[in-house]
Design an enzyme around this catalytic site. Sequence first.
Site, mmCIF file in Angstrom:
data_model
loop_
_atom_site.group_PDB
_atom_site.id
_atom_site.type_symbol
_atom_site.label_atom_id
_atom_site.label_comp_id
_atom_site.label_asym_id
_atom_site.label_seq_id
_atom_site.Cartn_x
_atom_site.Cartn_y
_atom_site.Cartn_z
ATOM 1 N N VAL A 88 -6.228 -7.045 -15.620
ATOM 2 C CA VAL A 88 -6.968 -7.787 -14.599
ATOM 3 C C VAL A 88 -7.093 -6.960 -13.318
ATOM 4 O O VAL A 88 -7.694 -7.398 -12.349
ATOM 5 C CB VAL A 88 -6.295 -9.157 -14.314
ATOM 6 C CG1 VAL A 88 -6.321 -10.024 -15.568
ATOM 7 C CG2 VAL A 88 -4.863 -9.007 -13.805
ATOM 8 N N HIS A 111 -9.267 -10.578 -20.007
ATOM 9 C CA HIS A 111 -8.344 -11.544 -19.394
ATOM 10 C C HIS A 111 -8.698 -11.834 -17.936
ATOM 11 O O HIS A 111 -7.860 -12.355 -17.190
ATOM 12 C CB HIS A 111 -6.893 -11.055 -19.528
ATOM 13 C CG HIS A 111 -6.413 -11.078 -20.948
ATOM 14 N ND1 HIS A 111 -5.327 -10.361 -21.406
ATOM 15 C CD2 HIS A 111 -6.892 -11.745 -22.031
ATOM 16 C CE1 HIS A 111 -5.162 -10.580 -22.707
ATOM 17 N NE2 HIS A 111 -6.101 -11.405 -23.111
ATOM 18 N N SER A 183 0.846 -3.803 -26.078
ATOM 19 C CA SER A 183 1.727 -4.268 -27.148
ATOM 20 C C SER A 183 0.946 -5.111 -28.163
ATOM 21 O O SER A 183 1.548 -5.729 -29.041
ATOM 22 C CB SER A 183 2.890 -5.077 -26.564
ATOM 23 O OG SER A 183 2.404 -6.200 -25.872
ATOM 24 N N ALA A 225 0.132 7.509 -21.219
ATOM 25 C CA ALA A 225 -1.335 7.587 -21.228
ATOM 26 C C ALA A 225 -1.876 8.711 -20.350
ATOM 27 O O ALA A 225 -2.824 9.405 -20.739
ATOM 28 C CB ALA A 225 -1.908 6.245 -20.769
#
Length: 243
Positions: A88, A111, A183, A225
């Site tokens: 978000v 989301h 996840s 990442a």
Amino acid sequence: MRVLVVTGAGISAESGIPTFRGTGGYWRNLDPTKLATQSAFDSDPEIVWQWYRERRDMIRRAQPNAAHQAVARLSARADDFFLITQNVDDLHRRADWDGYRLPCDQVVQIHGDIFMTKCERGDFARAENADDAFGIPRCPKCGARMRPGVVWFGEELDPREVARADGFVRARPCSAVIVVGTSVAFDYIVHWTRLATGRRGRLIEINPEDQFLGGLGAEWIKEPAAVALPRLVDELLAERKPS
Ligand code: OAD
């Protein structure tokens, strides 16, 4: 080169934003997966708003990292590109690669958007403003409580956003699907990932701790990442057949 990228909280971890389920996810000893619910808002809307105000402040101060920039680069260079993010925050939107930013029509924030505030009862929604600074803001249309413009646990996704994600993954399979820092807690994420990969696509998962898509045959890059994604994007662009 048709690419789907799916991101979760882990891609923003190196920008200093805690993940939901990892260490550091708790806020004042409260579990974020319990705070992000209608029942938490019903029993203590003030504490829920305080949590979101602090998250908004933290995100405002944070900067996109090399992984967000790599996503922007891939979107600039791929023939066809789409990002489904569960985040978000606005770090994907703010990341740029050589002045290029991810176009809005290539992103779904499935989301929601923490910087939006919406009516608890009706359709009214607006960008955050000074009314959100204290207490519980009220809807100017109907007087109901306003809440952050995010999807809480147990709530339906916005059907327009679902349709946009569906539209991309159903159009045709991707040559590469990259799942970063999540996840994979929701079936729709698995579903979109599987559909987009099809029978011939390459599925790559980046997560320094765990793998969740091994059952779908995903390659696992067990690194953070911001380390793994810029390198992977370099590799994918280098492998690209000249057109
Ligand atoms: P989670 O907190 O469940 O998972 C974050 C994942 O990121 C974990 O698997 C970590 O191992 C991984 N991770 C941590 N540091 C990383 C790094 N530097 N690079 C890459 N990966 C890293 O977050 P999400 O999967 O995004 O939903 O959670 C999904 C949804 O559950 C959220 O959107 C939110 C949440 O509750 C709602 O609010 C509806």
